[in-house]
Design a protein around this motif. Structure first.
Motif, PDB file in Angstrom:
ATOM      1  N   GLY A   1       0.820  -1.210   0.000  1.00  0.00           N
ATOM      2  CA  GLY A   1       0.000   0.000   0.000  1.00  0.00           C
ATOM      3  C   GLY A   1       0.849   1.252   0.000  1.00  0.00           C
ATOM      4  O   GLY A   1       0.552   2.219  -0.714  1.00  0.00           O
ATOM      5  N   SER A   2       1.899   1.244   0.780  1.00  0.00           N
ATOM      6  CA  SER A   2       2.802   2.391   0.841  1.00  0.00           C
ATOM      7  C   SER A   2       3.498   2.604  -0.494  1.00  0.00           C
ATOM      8  O   SER A   2       3.625   3.732  -0.965  1.00  0.00           O
ATOM      9  CB  SER A   2       3.827   2.174   1.946  1.00  0.00           C
ATOM     10  OG  SER A   2       4.720   3.250   2.000  1.00  0.00           O
TER      11      SER A   2
ATOM     12  N   MET B   1       2.439   1.709  -3.441  1.00  0.00           N
ATOM     13  CA  MET B   1       1.436   2.173  -4.418  1.00  0.00           C
ATOM     14  C   MET B   1       1.124   3.654  -4.218  1.00  0.00           C
ATOM     15  O   MET B   1       0.955   4.384  -5.188  1.00  0.00           O
ATOM     16  CB  MET B   1       0.159   1.334  -4.311  1.00  0.00           C
ATOM     17  CG  MET B   1       0.323  -0.115  -4.707  1.00  0.00           C
ATOM     18  SD  MET B   1       0.939  -0.346  -6.372  1.00  0.00           S
ATOM     19  CE  MET B   1      -0.472   0.171  -7.319  1.00  0.00           C
ATOM     20  N   LYS B   2       1.045   4.114  -2.988  1.00  0.00           N
ATOM     21  CA  LYS B   2       0.762   5.529  -2.707  1.00  0.00           C
ATOM     22  C   LYS B   2       1.905   6.429  -3.166  1.00  0.00           C
ATOM     23  O   LYS B   2       1.687   7.574  -3.551  1.00  0.00           O
ATOM     24  CB  LYS B   2       0.536   5.753  -1.216  1.00  0.00           C
ATOM     25  CG  LYS B   2      -0.791   5.289  -0.715  1.00  0.00           C
ATOM     26  CD  LYS B   2      -0.913   5.605   0.774  1.00  0.00           C
ATOM     27  CE  LYS B   2      -2.189   5.062   1.343  1.00  0.00           C
ATOM     28  NZ  LYS B   2      -2.275   5.293   2.793  1.00  0.00           N
ATOM     29  N   ASN B   3       3.121   5.933  -3.111  1.00  0.00           N
ATOM     30  CA  ASN B   3       4.288   6.747  -3.396  1.00  0.00           C
ATOM     31  C   ASN B   3       4.816   6.606  -4.824  1.00  0.00           C
ATOM     32  O   ASN B   3       5.846   7.181  -5.147  1.00  0.00           O
ATOM     33  CB  ASN B   3       5.404   6.444  -2.395  1.00  0.00           C
ATOM     34  CG  ASN B   3       5.031   6.922  -1.002  1.00  0.00           C
ATOM     35  OD1 ASN B   3       4.613   8.049  -0.829  1.00  0.00           O
ATOM     36  ND2 ASN B   3       5.192   6.038  -0.035  1.00  0.00           N
TER      37      ASN B   3
ATOM     38  N   LYS C   1       2.908   9.870 -10.112  1.00  0.00           N
ATOM     39  CA  LYS C   1       1.660   9.941 -10.869  1.00  0.00           C
ATOM     40  C   LYS C   1       2.004  10.044 -12.348  1.00  0.00           C
ATOM     41  O   LYS C   1       2.976  10.690 -12.741  1.00  0.00           O
ATOM     42  CB  LYS C   1       0.846  11.160 -10.453  1.00  0.00           C
ATOM     43  CG  LYS C   1       0.550  11.208  -8.971  1.00  0.00           C
ATOM     44  CD  LYS C   1      -0.446  10.142  -8.588  1.00  0.00           C
ATOM     45  CE  LYS C   1      -0.803  10.310  -7.122  1.00  0.00           C
ATOM     46  NZ  LYS C   1      -0.912   9.091  -6.415  1.00  0.00           N
TER      47      LYS C   1
END
Length: 95
Positions: free
Chosen positions: A82-83, A85-87, A90
């Motif tokens: 999860g971490s 994927m968040k970082n 973009k």
């Protein structure tokens, strides 16, 4: 097998293996009851029975802790994924 000093039988390796298969997936209280039922009235040396019960309790404890560690490891992997994927950067929209 009999012990020479007391005349009592001990749980030999073959008996322990057979009992071990029967109690492998049981909770300790049920495993203990099954072992007690097996040795009841058969003149087994209590020390050998207690030793086997201790081995079974240890195996059950290891199995339970292993399951806990597996769950914890899964949670850690989930948090890391999860971490990551968040970082992730973009994507740039070039319309």
């Amino acid at each position: 097998m009999e012990q020479h000093e007391t005349g009592q039988k001990i749980l030999d390796p073959l008996e322990r293996a057979k009992l071990g298969l029967k109690v492998f997936n049981l909770p300790y209280s049920q495993a203990e009851a099954l072992i007690d039922e097996y040795v009841r009235g058969k003149n087994y040396d209590q020390a050998s029975v207690d030793y086997f019960k201790d081995q079974v309790a240890t195996q059950i404890h290891i199995r339970e802790k292993g399951a806990d560690l597996l769950v914890t490891g899964g949670e850690i992997v989930k948090l890391i994924a999860g971490s990551v994927m968040k970082n992730l950067p973009k994507s740039i929209d070039r319309s």
